[in-house]
Enzyme design. Structure first.
Site, PDB file in Angstrom:
ATOM      1  N   ASP A  16       0.824  -1.215   0.000  1.00 45.88           N
ATOM      2  CA  ASP A  16       0.000   0.000   0.000  1.00 45.88           C
ATOM      3  C   ASP A  16       0.857   1.264   0.000  1.00 45.88           C
ATOM      4  O   ASP A  16       1.978   1.264   0.514  1.00 45.88           O
ATOM      5  CB  ASP A  16      -0.911  -0.023   1.247  1.00 45.88           C
ATOM      6  CG  ASP A  16      -2.080   0.934   1.120  1.00 45.88           C
ATOM      7  OD1 ASP A  16      -2.355   1.409  -0.010  1.00 45.88           O
ATOM      8  OD2 ASP A  16      -2.724   1.220   2.137  1.00 45.88           O
ATOM      9  N   ASN A  64     -11.080  -2.736  -5.241  1.00 46.12           N
ATOM     10  CA  ASN A  64     -10.353  -1.714  -5.999  1.00 46.12           C
ATOM     11  C   ASN A  64     -11.064  -1.320  -7.300  1.00 46.12           C
ATOM     12  O   ASN A  64     -10.706  -0.312  -7.927  1.00 46.12           O
ATOM     13  CB  ASN A  64      -8.910  -2.157  -6.297  1.00 46.12           C
ATOM     14  CG  ASN A  64      -7.988  -2.086  -5.092  1.00 46.12           C
ATOM     15  OD1 ASN A  64      -7.072  -2.884  -4.938  1.00 46.12           O
ATOM     16  ND2 ASN A  64      -8.208  -1.123  -4.209  1.00 46.12           N
TER      17      ASN A  64
HETATM   18  C1  IPE Z   1      -5.378  -2.783  -0.196  1.00 44.69           C
HETATM   19  O1  IPE Z   1      -5.078  -1.451  -0.321  1.00 44.69           O
HETATM   20  C2  IPE Z   1      -5.358  -3.445  -1.561  1.00 44.69           C
HETATM   21  C3  IPE Z   1      -4.055  -3.579  -2.172  1.00 44.69           C
HETATM   22  C4  IPE Z   1      -2.898  -3.229  -1.653  1.00 44.69           C
HETATM   23  C5  IPE Z   1      -4.066  -4.188  -3.479  1.00 44.69           C
HETATM   24  P1  IPE Z   1      -6.217  -0.333  -0.457  1.00 44.69           P
HETATM   25  O2  IPE Z   1      -5.492   0.958  -0.605  1.00 44.69           O
HETATM   26  O3  IPE Z   1      -7.182  -0.706  -1.503  1.00 44.69           O
HETATM   27  O4  IPE Z   1      -6.945  -0.435   0.956  1.00 44.69           O
HETATM   28  P2  IPE Z   1      -7.840   0.621   1.734  1.00 44.69           P
HETATM   29  O5  IPE Z   1      -8.900   1.095   0.771  1.00 44.69           O
HETATM   30  O6  IPE Z   1      -6.948   1.739   2.166  1.00 44.69           O
HETATM   31  O7  IPE Z   1      -8.391  -0.131   2.907  1.00 44.69           O
HETATM   32  C1  IPE Z   2      -1.574   0.392  -3.409  1.00 47.68           C
HETATM   33  O1  IPE Z   2      -1.415   1.761  -3.448  1.00 47.68           O
HETATM   34  C2  IPE Z   2      -1.857  -0.186  -4.770  1.00 47.68           C
HETATM   35  C3  IPE Z   2      -3.218  -0.693  -4.956  1.00 47.68           C
HETATM   36  C4  IPE Z   2      -4.157  -0.675  -4.062  1.00 47.68           C
HETATM   37  C5  IPE Z   2      -3.537  -1.272  -6.236  1.00 47.68           C
HETATM   38  P1  IPE Z   2      -2.633   2.770  -3.365  1.00 47.68           P
HETATM   39  O2  IPE Z   2      -3.042   3.140  -4.733  1.00 47.68           O
HETATM   40  O3  IPE Z   2      -3.701   2.235  -2.483  1.00 47.68           O
HETATM   41  O4  IPE Z   2      -1.933   4.013  -2.659  1.00 47.68           O
HETATM   42  P2  IPE Z   2      -2.539   4.971  -1.556  1.00 47.68           P
HETATM   43  O5  IPE Z   2      -3.036   4.109  -0.436  1.00 47.68           O
HETATM   44  O6  IPE Z   2      -3.637   5.737  -2.207  1.00 47.68           O
HETATM   45  O7  IPE Z   2      -1.382   5.835  -1.145  1.00 47.68           O
HETATM   46 MG    MG Z   3      -4.129   2.374  -0.517  1.00 57.60          MG
END
Ligand code: IPE
Ligand code: IPE
Ligand code: MG
Length: 227
Positions: A16, A64
């Protein structure tokens, strides 16, 4: 006394913080995701040295899809590019690819590409499990339905039908970016896993960070409810 020789066999990571990494640099989110893929590549290259048998990475959750279409497209295109460019390296490095989640529901060309990659890496000794279109509650529901079809629903029959049934038990779960939640990842499998939450944003996560987590894991005392 902590058993300092404890080797984690199965490690999972919630990767993340790509978006925040990009935002801090006033860069487009897509670039954060791209750098995130580079962090994955570096980690997989060093997998043999870690002693880990299975590394499971959360790449795309079933939730997602709620993101803007453009970002979902960027993520799917990165997936296409990554598998295409890194497949020869997986094969050369003895990495066996596995996909967990409802990946058959992805675009047809991605499903075909993944089927090909799974077949070509099936002889590998270390597993890279990628969670794609993955939701743990959905996985448990699917497993419970299959268990019910076979008769008895018990923790054992459910576990036997999870996407992870053929993987070693989960030892360590790491989440980057400072968020302290599971976001529908490996809820069942994490029952007795050790958890480590780090502030590092995913694109900045290096093999050294992973080694630090493995060292911390080795210092932990696992009890499984006993004493
Ligand atoms: C979890 O991260 C999913 C992945 C890393 C693929 P998210 O960024 O989607 O999670 P939330 O929404 O902060 O809980
Ligand atoms: C994790 O990074 C990747 C996926 C969830 C696919 P994010 O896109 O969630 O990054 P933040 O949490 O917005 O920084
Ligand atoms: Mg995230």
């Amino acid at each position: 006394m902590a058993d300092t020789s404890a080797q984690a066999r199965h490690v999972a990571i919630i990767m993340d913080g790509n978006g925040r990494w990009a935002k801090r640099r006033h860069l487009p989110r897509a670039l954060g995701h791209q750098r995130g893929v580079e962090a994955v590549r570096t980690l997989v290259r060093g997998l043999a040295e870690t002693g880990i048998e299975c590394l499971t990475l959360y790449a795309f959750s079933s939730e997602n899809w709620k993101r803007p279409g453009e970002e979902v497209d960027d993520l799917m295109n990165l997936m296409r590019k990554f598998v295409k460019s890194d497949l020869p390296e997986f094969i050369a490095n003895d990495v066996k690819l596995k996909i967990i989640g409802d990946w058959q529901g992805l675009a047809h060309d991605i499903v075909e590409m993944l089927e090909d990659a799974l077949a070509k890496t099936s002889g590998g000794t270390r597993t890279l499990a990628v969670a794609l279109n993955y939701g743990s509650q959905q996985e448990i529901a699917r497993a419970a339905a299959k268990a019910a079809g076979g008769g008895e629903i018990t923790p054992e029959t459910i576990a036997a039908h999870l996407d992870t049934a053929d993987l070693p038990p989960l030892d360590l779960l790491i989440r980057t970016s400072g968020e302290v939640r599971l976001s529908n990842f490996l809820l069942w499998q994490a029952a007795y896993a050790e958890m480590i939450f780090v502030d590092t944003l995913w694109p900045d996560f290096t093999p050294e960070h992973l080694q630090e987590a493995l060292d911390e894991f080795a210092r932990r005392e696992r009890r499984y409810g006993g004493r």
